[in-house]
Enzyme design. Structure first.
Site, PDB file in Angstrom:
ATOM      1  NE  ARG A  61       1.816   7.590 -12.384  1.00 28.24           N
ATOM      2  CZ  ARG A  61       2.142   8.331 -11.249  1.00 28.24           C
ATOM      3  NH1 ARG A  61       3.039   9.472 -11.222  1.00 28.24           N
ATOM      4  NH2 ARG A  61       1.606   8.162 -10.034  1.00 28.24           N
ATOM      5  CB  THR A  73      -4.858   4.219  -0.275  1.00 29.65           C
ATOM      6  OG1 THR A  73      -5.382   5.790  -0.183  1.00 29.65           O
ATOM      7  CG2 THR A  73      -4.133   4.247  -1.513  1.00 29.65           C
ATOM      8  CG  ASN A 114       4.188   6.259  -8.353  1.00 24.44           C
ATOM      9  OD1 ASN A 114       3.663   5.360  -7.920  1.00 24.44           O
ATOM     10  ND2 ASN A 114       4.362   7.367  -7.831  1.00 24.44           N
TER      11      ASN A 114
HETATM   12  C1  UD1 Z   1      -0.437   7.879  -1.562  1.00 26.72           C
HETATM   13  C2  UD1 Z   1      -0.940   8.791  -0.856  1.00 26.72           C
HETATM   14  C3  UD1 Z   1      -0.091  10.054  -0.515  1.00 26.72           C
HETATM   15  C4  UD1 Z   1       1.470   9.375  -0.113  1.00 26.72           C
HETATM   16  C5  UD1 Z   1       1.732   8.642  -1.124  1.00 26.72           C
HETATM   17  C6  UD1 Z   1       3.137   8.221  -1.021  1.00 26.72           C
HETATM   18  C7  UD1 Z   1      -3.284   8.343  -0.654  1.00 26.72           C
HETATM   19  C8  UD1 Z   1      -4.501   9.136  -0.961  1.00 26.72           C
HETATM   20  N1  UD1 Z   1      -2.264   9.193  -0.843  1.00 26.72           N
HETATM   21  O1  UD1 Z   1      -0.501   8.358  -2.994  1.00 26.72           O
HETATM   22  O2  UD1 Z   1      -0.430  10.936   0.626  1.00 26.72           O
HETATM   23  O3  UD1 Z   1       2.065  10.636   0.119  1.00 26.72           O
HETATM   24  O4  UD1 Z   1       0.917   7.448  -1.456  1.00 26.72           O
HETATM   25  O5  UD1 Z   1       3.642   7.388  -2.195  1.00 26.72           O
HETATM   26  O6  UD1 Z   1      -3.357   7.300  -0.020  1.00 26.72           O
HETATM   27  N2  UD1 Z   1      -3.979   1.164  -4.074  1.00 26.72           N
HETATM   28  C9  UD1 Z   1      -4.877   0.075  -3.883  1.00 26.72           C
HETATM   29  N3  UD1 Z   1      -6.113   0.139  -4.348  1.00 26.72           N
HETATM   30  C10 UD1 Z   1      -6.516   1.301  -4.701  1.00 26.72           C
HETATM   31  C11 UD1 Z   1      -5.761   2.558  -4.974  1.00 26.72           C
HETATM   32  C12 UD1 Z   1      -4.313   2.139  -4.581  1.00 26.72           C
HETATM   33  O7  UD1 Z   1      -4.394  -1.187  -3.493  1.00 26.72           O
HETATM   34  O8  UD1 Z   1      -7.756   1.598  -4.839  1.00 26.72           O
HETATM   35  C13 UD1 Z   1      -2.303   0.776  -3.818  1.00 26.72           C
HETATM   36  C14 UD1 Z   1      -1.546   0.967  -4.952  1.00 26.72           C
HETATM   37  O9  UD1 Z   1      -1.286  -0.507  -5.619  1.00 26.72           O
HETATM   38  C15 UD1 Z   1      -0.379   1.463  -4.408  1.00 26.72           C
HETATM   39  C16 UD1 Z   1      -0.791   2.025  -3.150  1.00 26.72           C
HETATM   40  O10 UD1 Z   1      -2.012   1.738  -2.818  1.00 26.72           O
HETATM   41  O11 UD1 Z   1       0.554   0.414  -4.045  1.00 26.72           O
HETATM   42  C17 UD1 Z   1      -0.536   3.611  -3.433  1.00 26.72           C
HETATM   43  O12 UD1 Z   1      -1.540   4.094  -4.388  1.00 26.72           O
HETATM   44  P1  UD1 Z   1      -0.897   5.364  -5.398  1.00 26.72           P
HETATM   45  O13 UD1 Z   1      -2.184   5.290  -6.416  1.00 26.72           O
HETATM   46  O14 UD1 Z   1       0.466   5.044  -5.662  1.00 26.72           O
HETATM   47  O15 UD1 Z   1      -1.086   6.429  -4.232  1.00 26.72           O
HETATM   48  P2  UD1 Z   1      -0.304   7.712  -4.506  1.00 26.72           P
HETATM   49  O16 UD1 Z   1      -0.826   8.856  -5.371  1.00 26.72           O
HETATM   50  O17 UD1 Z   1       1.447   7.576  -4.559  1.00 26.72           O
HETATM   51 MG    MG Z   2       2.391   5.749  -5.376  1.00 29.85          MG
END
Ligand code: UD1
Ligand code: MG
Length: 454
Positions: free
Chosen positions: A15, A78, A227
């Site tokens: 995004r 995550t 985001n």
């Molecule tokens: C996540 C949380 C949510 C929380 C929110 C706060 C999870 C499933 N959900 O959601 O409960 O309220 O953050 O901001 O964790 N990332 C990786 N590898 C992956 C996926 C993500 O390294 O495979 C990293 C992303 O780069 C990012 C972070 O993890 O820095 C969070 O991922 P994102 O997809 O933004 O999670 P949210 O939907 O925001």
């Molecule tokens: Mg996030």
């Protein structure tokens, strides 16, 4: 006790609509991940691990020696991201802090509290939550009757009742390492998205009868995750407010903090006054009792005490004490102004040293020059330092008086006490205490034109 942070930075950041990896977008002049690393450093004892994926080469190149990295490929959520750190951390740490690299406002203090919570927890997890009216898509926190956390429900699967819950998952956790690695392997694959959610580990612990503690954060601002570029601008504004407030609490006056932009690495001494619309960037150090602005831009510059700088641009320069500059003066890289130098309007100095008490009041260009103390540079003086191919030096002694509109054709040296008449074009060295005047332009040789570039 060994405490290690794992920062998640592998996600695409779709995004943001950018070719630059999300965590490298700057906030207050530093990549988002710099702020995250800065915060975790305050709460950990070991070198952090950054999980990289999208744009990993760029992120790794930025991190250099400041962190260990591990690649997550493909990115399966995550929970899967944290699993990648096992090879580096198994049996090497007691506690693991996990947080997301796209939350630059999270403070080290907050993470320290999180660690303390976990140190008093018999169970394996402590986490950060916040109470907020606007859920911003965050996971909702379900608590048990005894106050411990039962589960985190992601927004898109929350029932209407759960969606109303105001306690939200911030995305900062502290785990007992001895429990974490095996538990991660038990996270079920999310049936809808095919990903492994770290948030599901909370329910796992709770079902095993292990307690999950939560620290409720007071400052909602700290929890803003980036985001989109709209979030980025919100974070930027909040960070700027925070930086300015820190300076003010340390004794700096800001007439209008809202129009004052100071990057994260800048130092400013007491009783310095910053006037509106001033930008201070990079590695800039400013001493005490200065008055800076309005309308001034300063980057990578060192300023002593008692200087006054109005509506000017300074880049890679050094100012000693009691320098008086502007309005509309420009210092470029390598400009060094000694004590009590006066530099008035429309002057430019580059790669030059102006010793104590030099005065250049108006419309001059000084480049590749050394100027002795108390020398006066008349209006419109130019050091003609560039012959189209090379730069040449100008050396001027002490107590020299350069008349208005003098051209100093470098390389050239003027001895101490020398004088030039108004409009002189000086092409030969001038001995000490000697007055030179005149020299009209005349043809001296043919020049070969360079072929035009296409
Ligand atoms: C996540 C949380 C949510 C929380 C929110 C706060 C999870 C499933 N959900 O959601 O409960 O309220 O953050 O901001 O964790 N990332 C990786 N590898 C992956 C996926 C993500 O390294 O495979 C990293 C992303 O780069 C990012 C972070 O993890 O820095 C969070 O991922 P994102 O997809 O933004 O999670 P949210 O939907 O925001
Ligand atoms: Mg996030």
């Amino acid at each position: 006790m060994k405490i290690t942070a794992v920062l998640l930075a592998a996600g695409q950041g779709t995004r943001m609509k950018s070719t630059l990896p999300k965590v490298l977008h700057p906030v207050a002049g530093k990549p988002m991940i710099w702020h995250a690393l800065h915060a975790v450093a305050q709460a950990t004892t070991e070198m952090p691990v950054v999980v990289v994926g999208h744009g990993s080469d760029e992120v790794k190149a930025y991190l250099g020696e400041s962190a260990q990295t591990v690649l997550q490929e493909p990115q399966l959520g995550t929970g899967h991201a944290v699993m990648q750190a096992e090879s580096l951390l198994k049996d090497k740490t007691d506690l693991v802090i996990v947080c997301y690299a796209d939350m630059p406002l999270l403070r080290g203090e907050t993470l320290k509290k999180l660690v303390q919570t976990q140190q008093h927890n018999q169970g394996p997890i402590s986490m950060l939550t916040v109470i907020a009216d606007d859920p911003r898509g965050f996971g909702r926190i379900l608590r048990k009757d005894d106050g411990t956390v039962e589960a985190i429900v992601e927004e898109y699967v929350a029932t209407p009742e759960q969606a109303k819950i105001k306690e939200l998952n911030v995305g900062g956790y502290c785990f007992n390492a001895s429990w974490l690695w095996d538990a991660l392997k038990r996270i079920p694959k999310n049936p809808k998205k095919g990903e492994y959610y770290l948030t599901d580990i909370v329910e796992l612990a709770s079902k095993d009868g292990l307690s999950v503690h939560a620290t409720v954060m007071e400052d909602i601002e700290e929890t803003i995750g980036v985001n989109t570029r709209i979030h980025l601008s919100e974070v930027e504004a909040a960070m700027r407010r925070r930086i300015n407030q820190t300076h003010m609490l340390n004794g700096v006056t800001m007439i209008d903090p809202v129009s004052t932009y100071i990057e994260a690495d800048v130092h400013i001494g007491r009783d310095t006054v910053i006037l509106p619309n001033t930008y201070i960037f990079g590695k800039t150090e400013i001493g005490e009792g200065n008055e800076i602005g309005p309308n001034t831009m300063i980057s990578d510059t060192k300023i002593g005490n008692g200087c006054k700088i109005i509506a000017s641009s300074l880049e890679g320069a050094i100012l000693e004490n009691d320098v008086d500059m502007g309005p509309f003066a420009r210092l470029r890289k390598g400009a060094h102004l000694g004590n009590h130098v006066h530099m008035g309007n429309f002057g430019e100095v580059k790669d030059s040293y102006l010793a104590d008490g030099v005065k250049m009041g108006h419309f001059s260009y000084i480049g590749n020059a050394q100027i002795g103390s108390n020398t006066n540079i008349g209006a419109g003086t130019i050091t003609a330092n560039y012959d189209g191919e090379k730069k040449h030096p100008t050396t001027i002694g002490e107590d020299v008086f350069i008349g208005s509109d003098t051209m100093l054709v470098a390389p050239i040296t003027l001895g101490a006490g020398a004088r030039t008449g108004a409009g002189s074009i000086v092409t030969k060295d001038v001995a000490e205490d000697t007055l030179v005047v005149g020299m009209p332009a005349r043809a001296i040789r043919k020049i070969e034109r360079k072929p035009k570039k296409k």
